[in-house]
Scaffold this motif. Structure first.
Motif, mmCIF file in Angstrom:
data_model
loop_
_atom_site.group_PDB
_atom_site.id
_atom_site.type_symbol
_atom_site.label_atom_id
_atom_site.label_comp_id
_atom_site.label_asym_id
_atom_site.label_seq_id
_atom_site.Cartn_x
_atom_site.Cartn_y
_atom_site.Cartn_z
ATOM 1 N N GLU A 132 0.832 -1.196 0.000
ATOM 2 C CA GLU A 132 0.000 0.000 0.000
ATOM 3 C C GLU A 132 0.870 1.250 0.000
ATOM 4 O O GLU A 132 2.050 1.192 0.339
ATOM 5 C CB GLU A 132 -0.888 -0.049 1.257
ATOM 6 N N ASP A 133 0.276 2.374 -0.373
ATOM 7 C CA ASP A 133 0.987 3.634 -0.329
ATOM 8 C C ASP A 133 0.751 4.325 1.020
ATOM 9 O O ASP A 133 -0.335 4.234 1.589
ATOM 10 C CB ASP A 133 0.511 4.525 -1.467
ATOM 11 N N GLY A 134 1.787 5.007 1.481
ATOM 12 C CA GLY A 134 1.735 5.632 2.797
ATOM 13 C C GLY A 134 0.599 6.633 2.976
ATOM 14 O O GLY A 134 -0.092 6.642 3.999
ATOM 15 N N ASP A 135 0.396 7.470 1.982
ATOM 16 C CA ASP A 135 -0.645 8.504 2.095
ATOM 17 C C ASP A 135 -2.013 7.900 2.349
ATOM 18 O O ASP A 135 -2.789 8.389 3.147
ATOM 19 C CB ASP A 135 -0.762 9.299 0.778
ATOM 20 N N SER A 190 8.589 1.835 5.916
ATOM 21 C CA SER A 190 7.760 2.593 4.965
ATOM 22 C C SER A 190 6.722 3.377 5.748
ATOM 23 O O SER A 190 6.392 3.041 6.896
ATOM 24 C CB SER A 190 7.061 1.641 3.990
ATOM 25 N N ARG A 191 6.175 4.414 5.147
ATOM 26 C CA ARG A 191 5.143 5.199 5.840
ATOM 27 C C ARG A 191 3.933 4.310 6.120
ATOM 28 O O ARG A 191 3.263 4.456 7.121
ATOM 29 C CB ARG A 191 4.771 6.419 5.008
ATOM 30 N N THR A 192 3.668 3.389 5.201
ATOM 31 C CA THR A 192 2.564 2.451 5.423
ATOM 32 C C THR A 192 2.788 1.653 6.700
ATOM 33 O O THR A 192 1.909 1.557 7.554
ATOM 34 C CB THR A 192 2.438 1.474 4.231
HETATM 35 MG MG MG Z 1 4.566 5.168 -1.635
#
Ligand code: MG
Ligand code: ATP
Length: 269
Positions: free
Chosen positions: A168-171, A192-194
């Motif tokens: 998944e993407d962090g945002d 990761s931000r996720t």
């Molecule tokens: Mg990303």
């Protein structure tokens, strides 16, 4: 010689057989138009972390897997989010787990085109999914998100209390948390931000993690709700991520100590 039927033949005896077979599945998805080039890059990053953790499900991931199974069993409205890489690698496992915990399956893409969405839904239906959301009903929006991933089904991710995401993407993970959802993430990068934003982060390859979540669900099913709630209450994601980093630290130290032997077994310096 046993081989997998792919574009190039990979002999079973190849030391990196599993890893090559996984790559081939992604390449096939890419050629069939539902895995994007960016997905191949993301996979390469995942492979790097997998090498580092030792290409096995590590202890902290097992803790997260148990908590994930408890969260899915306790959920009122669980949803599994599927993108191109997930469809190429674990479509069958997604369908199996969804049936076990009565979760909806929703296609949700960062690089959304109607054609990709349709193809991924076909892959999932081919694996036995009765219903795939996010195809022509992605009309709700996740606030504060600007990628195409903000488009979700009002009967799926939008309404979910627990969302399982992988690669998944962090945002988006942050946005889902802000909406008050419990987010279970499968992500090989513990930094990761996720991974940092999720409620429960399983630092493991999605190929190993999904079947293990199903196994954990089988083990926990039938337990009293109170017992599952205790598992969740005792779960601490920051602590689990710290344990992953310490695992990597320990592993590097052990590798460094034994590096001479490794070099010699690979042919010598
Ligand atoms: Mg990303
Ligand atoms: P973030 O947006 O969360 O900060 P990122 O931008 O570094 O992460 P993305 O491309 O958005 O990365 O997400 C892909 C993530 O999925 C990466 O962290 C990568 O390590 C991970 N990943 C790739 N392949 C796998 C796999 N097979 N199983 C589990 N995780 C994977």
């Amino acid at each position: 010689m046993e081989t997998m039927e792919v574009e190039i033949e990979i002999p079973r005896s190849h030391p990196r057989y599993e890893s090559l077979v996984i790559r081939e599945r992604l390449v096939r998805g890419f050629k069939e138009g539902y895995v994007v080039a960016q997905g191949l890059i993301a996979h390469g990053r995942g492979e790097c972390f997998d090498y580092i953790i030792g290409e096995r499900t590590i202890e902290p991931a097992l803790k997260a897997i148990e908590a994930a199974a408890a969260a899915l069993l306790l959920a009122k409205y669980p949803v599994i989010s599927v993108n191109g890489n997930v469809a190429a690698l674990v479509a069958e496992e997604v369908v199996r787990l969804a049936k076990k915990v009565n979760a909806k399956i929703e296609v949700n893409l960062f690089y959304r085109t109607e054609e990709r969405v349709r193809r991924i839904a076909e892959v999932l239906r081919g694996c036995g999914a009765d219903e795939v959301l996010g195809v022509d009903d992605a009309v709700a929006t996740i606030p504060e998100l600007f990628s195409e991933r903000r488009r979700v089904s009002p009967r799926g991710i939008y309404a979910a209390d627990v969302v399982l995401v992988a690669l998944e993407d962090g945002d988006r993970t942050e946005a889902l948390r802000k909406m008050g959802k419990t987010v279970i993430a499968i992500d090989l990068n513990p930094l990761s931000r996720t991974s940092l934003a999720a409620s429960i982060t399983i630092v493991d390859n999605v190929v190993r993690a999904l079947p293990k979540i199903s196994e954990a669900v089988d083990k926990l099913r039938g337990k009293p709700r109170a017992e599952l709630e205790v598992i969740l209450r005792n779960y601490n994601n920051a602590k689990v991520l710290a344990e992953v980093l310490l695992h990597i630290d320990r592993r590097f130290r052990e590798l460094a100590e034994g590096v001479n032997k490794l070099v010699w077994s690979a042919g010598g310096p």
